[in-house]
Design a protein around this motif. Structure first.
Motif, short mmCIF file in Angstrom:
data_model
loop_
_atom_site.label_atom_id
_atom_site.label_comp_id
_atom_site.label_asym_id
_atom_site.label_seq_id
_atom_site.Cartn_x
_atom_site.Cartn_y
_atom_site.Cartn_z
N ASN A 1 8.87 6.19 -7.15
CA ASN A 1 9.39 7.55 -7.32
C ASN A 1 8.29 8.54 -7.68
N TYR A 2 8.12 9.53 -6.85
CA TYR A 2 7.29 10.70 -7.19
C TYR A 2 7.74 11.85 -6.31
N PHE A 3 7.33 13.05 -6.69
CA PHE A 3 7.91 14.22 -6.05
C PHE A 3 6.82 15.11 -5.47
N LEU B 1 7.26 14.22 0.84
CA LEU B 1 7.99 12.98 0.65
C LEU B 1 9.49 13.31 0.63
N PRO B 2 10.15 13.26 1.78
CA PRO B 2 11.50 13.81 1.89
C PRO B 2 12.52 13.17 0.95
N LYS B 3 12.42 11.84 0.73
CA LYS B 3 13.43 11.15 -0.07
C LYS B 3 13.23 11.36 -1.57
N GLY B 4 12.04 11.80 -1.95
CA GLY B 4 11.71 11.86 -3.37
C GLY B 4 11.23 10.52 -3.89
N LYS C 1 2.70 15.05 5.71
CA LYS C 1 1.42 15.73 5.48
C LYS C 1 1.66 17.21 5.22
N SER C 2 1.02 17.72 4.17
CA SER C 2 1.08 19.15 3.88
C SER C 2 -0.02 19.87 4.65
N LEU C 3 0.35 20.98 5.28
CA LEU C 3 -0.60 21.77 6.07
C LEU C 3 -0.79 23.12 5.39
N ARG D 1 4.17 11.71 10.20
CA ARG D 1 3.66 10.46 9.62
C ARG D 1 4.66 9.80 8.68
N ALA D 2 5.68 10.54 8.26
CA ALA D 2 6.64 9.97 7.31
C ALA D 2 7.29 8.73 7.92
N GLY D 3 7.19 7.61 7.22
CA GLY D 3 7.75 6.36 7.71
C GLY D 3 6.82 5.52 8.55
N THR D 4 5.59 5.99 8.77
CA THR D 4 4.61 5.20 9.51
C THR D 4 4.31 3.91 8.74
#
Length: 493
Positions: free
Chosen positions: A86-88, A92-95, A135-137, A151-154
């Motif tokens: 857990n981190y925010f 990170l869509p799910k949290g 990724k934050s742009l 990339r989320a879930g790669t």
């Protein structure tokens, strides 16, 4: 062997490496993982954490983890568990990140490498499966930031070492050895610029015999060159802080290649900060022993054992063997050329020399070689039987490279016919008539009395000049070794 000290301090380094697994889809969804797509075009409902979605394990990602564990001699857990970390962060869509914590799939193992002729071994703690974040742009958004969830879930395999490394040179050598393993067994493409192989170095220093110092983690090192620079700077900085009486604060830092410095990004979290707990949406990962044995049987010969075999089987120096096993393609090329020609050392010299030079100039790998291994073997046969001098062989190599038909050559006789045709067409047949070569040598000696006298007076350069004159007079068709022997014979007489 005692660890080297820097200003009286011992260096302690551990590594965490994220290897992106070579699957076609993500670890818990069917979304693609191709690099370079437009932002947010490769993220499905599961990756976006939309309500009602559930993760489904990617079987090929598990197979990649098992292959790695087998390659490094680790224990493969027949039952492992996924956890929520857990981190925010905005990307990170799910949290939380789905990872493994208490029971990873790969446990233990080691990676061996050589540095300065000395064998070294780094112990692995674990290698666990997890998903990547987005990724934050921050560029081109008029002062705002954007989020790309491609990339989320790669699928990632995070490989964690014990703090066994004692210098930046050792750290780089370990990272290169690990990179070689994951690319060799085909579980990762190893592209550091695209983020497929990312290293985090945990760096600390201590006085000999003292407890471990406070570590700072250098994140996302994406080149071996920057890795060494970052670690060296961080070591100097920590030692300066301690010598000035300051305490090191645990932190995550980034390396700036432009300034050559590390800078703190945030305070470093501990495991308790992530509040790990088992993921209720994923059952335990159970791996059948039969599957492990099937993957073990399919595992290729690994680079270090192969290099040792090259030394024993072909009589190659250890350096040659290590170089030729940098990639499966290079090793396979060498073996076919050596077997066909019967000249393993000559094959090694030409592959590491002329062939590698051409590929490096074009920034290509062995797979792109314009010269097939049978063509090189035919060239080596003609060098070995005296039909070609080294200089003439380079001309034949050039012709073969410029007009490649390597894929069409399926046998050594076909390749020999092609090479012989080029030798005849270019008039490159080696001067093999002993009488003709001796006549040329005698003419050169008669015309260069000064060089002859200087050589007899002990000047070795004069002899080299005479060799050059014979080679020139033979239009490069004479074998230099035969020229050397003949001239020494004539001058001795």
């Amino acid at each position: 062997m005692s660890a080297p000290l820097i200003q009286g301090y011992e260096v302690v380094i551990g590594f965490e490496t994220h290897a992106q697994l070579a699957t076609r889809s993500k670890i818990f969804s069917r979304a693609p993982v191709a690099f370079g797509a437009e932002p947010n075009t490769q993220a499905c409902a599961v990756d976006l954490a939309l309500p009602g979605t559930l993760p489904v394990m990617n079987r090929e990602a598990v197979a990649c983890a098992i292959r790695f564990g087998l390659a490094v001699g680790a224990h493969i857990a027949e039952r492992s568990v996924f956890a929520r970390k857990n981190y925010f962060y905005p990307d990170l869509p799910k949290g939380y990140q789905i990872s493994q914590y208490e029971i990873p799939v790969v446990q233990g193992g080691s990676v061996g490498f050589e540095l300065a002729g000395q064998a070294r071994t780094v112990r692995l703690v674990r290698a666990h499966l997890e998903e990547d974040a987005g990724k934050s742009l921050h560029e081109d958004f008029h002062g705002m930031s954007g989020i790309d969830l491609n990339r989320a879930g790669t699928p990632l395999l995070e490989i964690v070492t014990e703090p066994d490394l004692r210098s930046s040179a050792e750290a780089v050598a370990y990272a290169k050895a690990l990179h070689q393993i994951v690319t060799w067994i085909g579980i990762c493409d190893g592209n550091m610029q695209e983020g497929s192989f990312r290293c985090d170095a945990n760096v600390s220093v201590r006085k000999p015999g003292q407890p471990l110092g406070t570590r700072r983690e250098i994140k996302n090192l994406n080149s071996f060159k920057f890795m060494q620079q970052a670690i060296d700077y961080e070591l100097r900085w920590q030692i300066e802080q301690l010598e000035d009486g300051h305490a090191i604060q645990q932190a995550t830092v980034l390396f700036d290649p432009d300034s050559g410095q590390t800078r703190a990004m945030r305070s470093k979290e501990d495991a308790a900060d992530y509040r790990y707990f088992p993921d209720p949406d994923l059952p335990p990962l159970c791996i059948a022993p039969q599957w492990i044995e099937q993957l073990r049987a399919e595992l290729p010969e690994l680079p270090r054992p192969m290099a040792e075999r090259f030394v024993a089987q072909y009589g190659l120096p250890a350096y040659d063997a290590a170089t030729l096993t940098q990639s499966p393609a290079m090793a396979a090329y060498f073996e076919r050329a050596a077997a066909a020609s019967g000249q393993p050392k000559l094959a090694s010299n030409w592959i590491m020399g002329e062939l590698s030079r051409r590929l490096n100039e074009a920034q290509q790998g062995m797979e792109a070689a314009a010269l097939g291994p049978l063509q090189l073997a035919a060239l080596l046969v003609r060098i070995a039987d005296g039909s070609l001098s080294h200089n003439a062989a380079k001309q034949v190599f050039e012709a073969l490279w410029s007009q490649p038909v390597g894929a069409a050559v399926e046998s050594l006789p076909d390749a020999l016919a092609q090479v012989d045709a080029l030798i005849a067409a270019k008039g490159l047949q080696s001067l093999s008539d002993s009488g003709a070569l001796q006549a040329i040598a005698e003419q050169v000696l008669a015309a260069n009395a000064k060089n002859v006298a200087e050589y007899r007076a002990g000047k070795e350069k004069a002899f080299n000049a005479l060799v050059g004159q014979v080679m020139k007079a033979s239009q490069g068709k004479a074998d230099p070794a035969r020229v050397n022997a003949l001239l020494k014979q004539l001058l001795g007489a």
